[in-house]
Design an enzyme around this catalytic site. Structure first.
Site, PDB file in Angstrom:
ATOM      1  N   SER A 116       0.807  -1.225   0.000  1.00  0.00           N
ATOM      2  CA  SER A 116       0.000   0.000   0.000  1.00  0.00           C
ATOM      3  C   SER A 116       0.843   1.280   0.000  1.00  0.00           C
ATOM      4  O   SER A 116       0.320   2.349  -0.316  1.00  0.00           O
ATOM      5  CB  SER A 116      -0.934   0.009   1.209  1.00  0.00           C
ATOM      6  OG  SER A 116      -0.189   0.104   2.414  1.00  0.00           O
ATOM      7  N   LYS A 186       0.579   4.710   6.866  1.00  0.00           N
ATOM      8  CA  LYS A 186       0.071   5.550   5.770  1.00  0.00           C
ATOM      9  C   LYS A 186       0.758   6.918   5.847  1.00  0.00           C
ATOM     10  O   LYS A 186       1.503   7.218   6.779  1.00  0.00           O
ATOM     11  CB  LYS A 186      -1.448   5.736   5.876  1.00  0.00           C
ATOM     12  CG  LYS A 186      -2.270   4.452   5.965  1.00  0.00           C
ATOM     13  CD  LYS A 186      -2.223   3.618   4.699  1.00  0.00           C
ATOM     14  CE  LYS A 186      -3.047   2.343   4.843  1.00  0.00           C
ATOM     15  NZ  LYS A 186      -2.932   1.457   3.649  1.00  0.00           N
TER      16      LYS A 186
END
Length: 331
Positions: A116, A186
């Protein structure tokens, strides 16, 4: 009758030696007393024999044992150092304690389990996360790569492997990432007070300013991916996060139906990932991209210095005014 000899030297009578026939009695004298002096000479006193010149001054017949005791104390044998195998458990214990303290309060290593965050982070990379600055009130900033706990419902579909006992011990002391804790990594796009949005093929806008994300977004991916959003107002104390691989990241965009409208509480943030530590050929720092420093993106921060400066200037002006007023009015 014969004459009697009287000893008058000491004022007492001395015993007399019996005289033989036709001889007068003579007094008996001790060897330590003075001997009779010859006519015309003075009597000499018997002196003790001089000490042996070979003996040093102040020498006595009594032995001095203090020097021997001091010498004996200094000649005690030093303790032998312990064998290395006896010291090894202590060294290991200290090392594990330090590792636990560092992992708890300073830095912790995390492993990247997915794609990701490509191309910034690859699957299998080990990153170091700063856990110290949050203790001093540091908050997540735009552009930082952060690790945070699952806010709830983000990883429901992701199975959690059961670690073996060795992995549990290593993760407890910080030498391995914990498999039981559900953590995500993230990039922070917006913070509390910001408005964030993205439509069509982008770009992502923060407070109306378009972000230039070419330096970190996965090549070929669009800024919004397949999920447009916004405008969303990020509440105070929360952050909006997105993965760098926008087509392969279940980030804030996909959890707008949950509490916080897809945002993450700052209290869930473990810390900022500041470097790739492993493998060696992947070593690199994780800086904040320049696009987050563009003028006008942080309206609240731009107004804060002016407000703080005004608040600090008011007491100084009031103090100076009182001082001048006091000097003009004599008491």
């Amino acid at each position: 009758m014969g004459d009697l000899a009287v000893g008058a030297r000491s004022g007492t009578e001395e015993p007399e030696e019996p005289a033989g026939r036709g001889e007068p009695a003579r007094p008996v004298t001790s060897s330590v007393h003075q001997s009779p002096a010859r006519p015309g000479t003075q009597a000499q006193t018997q002196r003790p024999a001089p000490a042996d010149s070979s003996d040093p001054p102040g020498r006595s017949d009594t032995l001095d044992t203090s020097a021997g005791e001091e010498a004996g104390g200094g000649m005690k044998k030093a303790k032998k150092p312990r064998a290395f195998w006896k010291e090894l458990p202590i060294l290991i214990g200290i090392a594990l304690l330090l590792a636990l303290l560092i992992k708890t309060f300073l830095v912790q290593a995390f492993s990247i389990p997915s794609d990701s965050m490509q191309d910034t982070l690859q699957r299998g990379d080990r990153v170091l996360v700063d856990k110290l600055t949050p203790w001093f009130g540091s908050k997540p900033q735009r552009g930082e790569v952060v690790v945070f706990h699952d806010p709830g419902g983000w990883l429901n579909e992701t199975p959690t492997p059961e670690p073996n006992p060795v992995q549990k011990v290593l993760s407890f002391i910080g030498l391995m990432p914990s498999a039981e804790e559900k953590d995500l990594i993230k990039r922070v796009i917006a913070v509390g007070g910001d408005t964030v949005e993205c439509h069509g093929t982008g770009p992502v806008k923060v407070n109306g300013k378009a972000l230039k994300e070419d330096s970190y977004v996965f090549p070929g991916a669009t800024p919004c991916g397949d999920r447009a959003f916004g405008p969303i107002h990020v509440p105070k104390g929360r952050i909006w996060v997105m993965g760098d691989h926008r087509d392969d990241s279940l980030d804030s965009r996909y959890h707008q139906n949950l509490k916080g409208n897809g945002t993450v509480s700052e209290n869930e943030v473990v810390g900022r990932a500041f470097t790739i530590a492993w493998p060696v050929n992947r070593w690199a720092m994780l800086p904040v991209p320049d696009t987050f420093d563009q003028p006008g993106i942080n309206k609240a921060a731009a107004a804060a210095p002016a407000a703080l400066g005004l608040a600090g200037a008011v007491p100084i002006v009031m103090w100076r005014r009182r001082r001048l007023t006091g000097t003009r009015n004599p008491r």
